[in-house]
Design a protein around this motif. Structure first.
Motif, mmCIF file in Angstrom:
data_model
loop_
_atom_site.group_PDB
_atom_site.id
_atom_site.type_symbol
_atom_site.label_atom_id
_atom_site.label_comp_id
_atom_site.label_asym_id
_atom_site.label_seq_id
_atom_site.Cartn_x
_atom_site.Cartn_y
_atom_site.Cartn_z
ATOM 1 N N ALA A 244 0.847 -1.189 0.000
ATOM 2 C CA ALA A 244 0.000 0.000 0.000
ATOM 3 C C ALA A 244 0.882 1.239 0.000
ATOM 4 O O ALA A 244 1.803 1.350 0.810
ATOM 5 N N ALA A 245 0.584 2.157 -0.902
ATOM 6 C CA ALA A 245 1.361 3.387 -1.016
ATOM 7 C C ALA A 245 0.545 4.574 -0.543
ATOM 8 O O ALA A 245 -0.679 4.625 -0.723
ATOM 9 N N SER A 246 1.236 5.533 0.042
ATOM 10 C CA SER A 246 0.611 6.793 0.408
ATOM 11 C C SER A 246 1.605 7.917 0.135
ATOM 12 O O SER A 246 2.820 7.709 0.172
ATOM 13 N N GLY A 247 1.070 9.095 -0.158
ATOM 14 C CA GLY A 247 1.932 10.210 -0.518
ATOM 15 C C GLY A 247 2.430 10.069 -1.945
ATOM 16 O O GLY A 247 2.337 9.010 -2.554
ATOM 17 N N GLY A 248 2.948 11.121 -2.492
ATOM 18 C CA GLY A 248 3.495 11.083 -3.836
ATOM 19 C C GLY A 248 2.427 10.869 -4.899
ATOM 20 O O GLY A 248 1.234 10.915 -4.623
ATOM 21 N N THR A 249 2.876 10.613 -6.097
ATOM 22 C CA THR A 249 1.981 10.373 -7.223
ATOM 23 C C THR A 249 2.178 8.931 -7.662
ATOM 24 O O THR A 249 2.918 8.634 -8.596
ATOM 25 N N PHE A 250 1.490 8.048 -6.983
ATOM 26 C CA PHE A 250 1.703 6.614 -7.161
ATOM 27 C C PHE A 250 1.588 6.196 -8.615
ATOM 28 O O PHE A 250 2.391 5.394 -9.094
ATOM 29 N N SER A 251 0.615 6.735 -9.325
ATOM 30 C CA SER A 251 0.337 6.271 -10.681
ATOM 31 C C SER A 251 1.468 6.585 -11.656
ATOM 32 O O SER A 251 1.495 6.041 -12.764
ATOM 33 N N VAL B 69 6.889 -3.578 -12.235
ATOM 34 C CA VAL B 69 5.840 -3.174 -13.161
ATOM 35 C C VAL B 69 5.981 -1.679 -13.404
ATOM 36 O O VAL B 69 6.220 -0.910 -12.472
ATOM 37 N N VAL B 70 5.840 -1.267 -14.650
ATOM 38 C CA VAL B 70 5.957 0.152 -14.969
ATOM 39 C C VAL B 70 4.688 0.884 -14.544
ATOM 40 O O VAL B 70 3.699 0.260 -14.124
ATOM 41 N N TRP B 71 4.703 2.199 -14.654
ATOM 42 C CA TRP B 71 3.645 3.029 -14.104
ATOM 43 C C TRP B 71 2.245 2.650 -14.587
ATOM 44 O O TRP B 71 1.279 2.703 -13.825
ATOM 45 N N ASP C 166 -2.817 -1.583 -8.986
ATOM 46 C CA ASP C 166 -4.108 -0.916 -9.097
ATOM 47 C C ASP C 166 -3.863 0.544 -8.746
ATOM 48 O O ASP C 166 -3.756 0.887 -7.563
ATOM 49 N N ASN C 167 -3.760 1.378 -9.747
ATOM 50 C CA ASN C 167 -3.406 2.780 -9.495
ATOM 51 C C ASN C 167 -4.505 3.520 -8.752
ATOM 52 O O ASN C 167 -4.218 4.442 -7.984
ATOM 53 N N ALA C 168 -5.726 3.134 -8.964
ATOM 54 C CA ALA C 168 -6.828 3.804 -8.266
ATOM 55 C C ALA C 168 -6.752 3.548 -6.765
ATOM 56 O O ALA C 168 -7.088 4.425 -5.964
ATOM 57 N N VAL D 239 0.114 -2.296 -5.095
ATOM 58 C CA VAL D 239 0.826 -3.207 -5.985
ATOM 59 C C VAL D 239 0.837 -4.571 -5.315
ATOM 60 O O VAL D 239 0.883 -4.671 -4.084
ATOM 61 N N TYR D 240 0.760 -5.622 -6.136
ATOM 62 C CA TYR D 240 0.605 -6.973 -5.627
ATOM 63 C C TYR D 240 1.672 -7.893 -6.214
ATOM 64 O O TYR D 240 2.184 -7.669 -7.300
ATOM 65 N N LEU D 241 1.956 -8.930 -5.462
ATOM 66 C CA LEU D 241 2.827 -9.988 -5.967
ATOM 67 C C LEU D 241 2.161 -11.319 -5.635
ATOM 68 O O LEU D 241 2.117 -11.723 -4.468
#
Length: 128
Positions: free
Chosen positions: A23-30, A51-53, A73-75, A79-81
């Motif tokens: 799980a990401a927070s902050g920044g522009t994940f997408s 995986v690229v953007w 899932d950018n929304a 990111v998953y493995l």
């Protein structure tokens, strides 16, 4: 600044499956490329998958090709493995990482030096 938190690790038997999440927070994940690395005791941290953007290209270490699948899932800023057919040699701490440069070549995506942000890791143990 991006914060990354991994989850989903645990103990599984040889041949089993696990799904790691980051799980990401902050920044522009997408806009970031995302990678998974792992580190076993006494060994260097090694590339697993990336995986690229956009999600349109993925990269894998030879040791996990055909068994692991990386997705995002950018929304949801996730990111998953997905790890199938796990082996004892997959035992390691797994780390999620983010690179502000969202594309890149196979070489760049496999280099841990290119990733600016890292999670704390999640332990995966595969018993024989």
């Amino acid at each position: 600044q991006v914060q990354l938190v991994e989850s989903g690790g645990g103990l599984v038997q040889d041949g089993g499956s696990l799904r790691l999440s980051c799980a990401a927070s902050g920044g522009t994940f997408s806009s970031y490329a995302m990678g998974w690395f792992r580190q076993a005791p006494g060994k260097e941290r090694e590339f697993v998958a990336a995986v690229v953007w956009s999600g349109s290209r993925t990269y894998y270490a030879d040791s996990v090709k055909g068994r692991f699948t990386v997705s995002r899932d950018n929304a949801k800023k996730m990111v998953y493995l997905q790890m199938n057919s796990l082996k004892p040699e997959d035992t390691a701490v797994y780390y999620c990482a983010a690179d502000q440069y969202g594309g890149g070549t196979n070489e760049r995506r496999q280099s841990r030096r290119e990733y600016e942000y890292w999670g704390q890791g999640t332990q995966v143990t595969v018993s024989s």
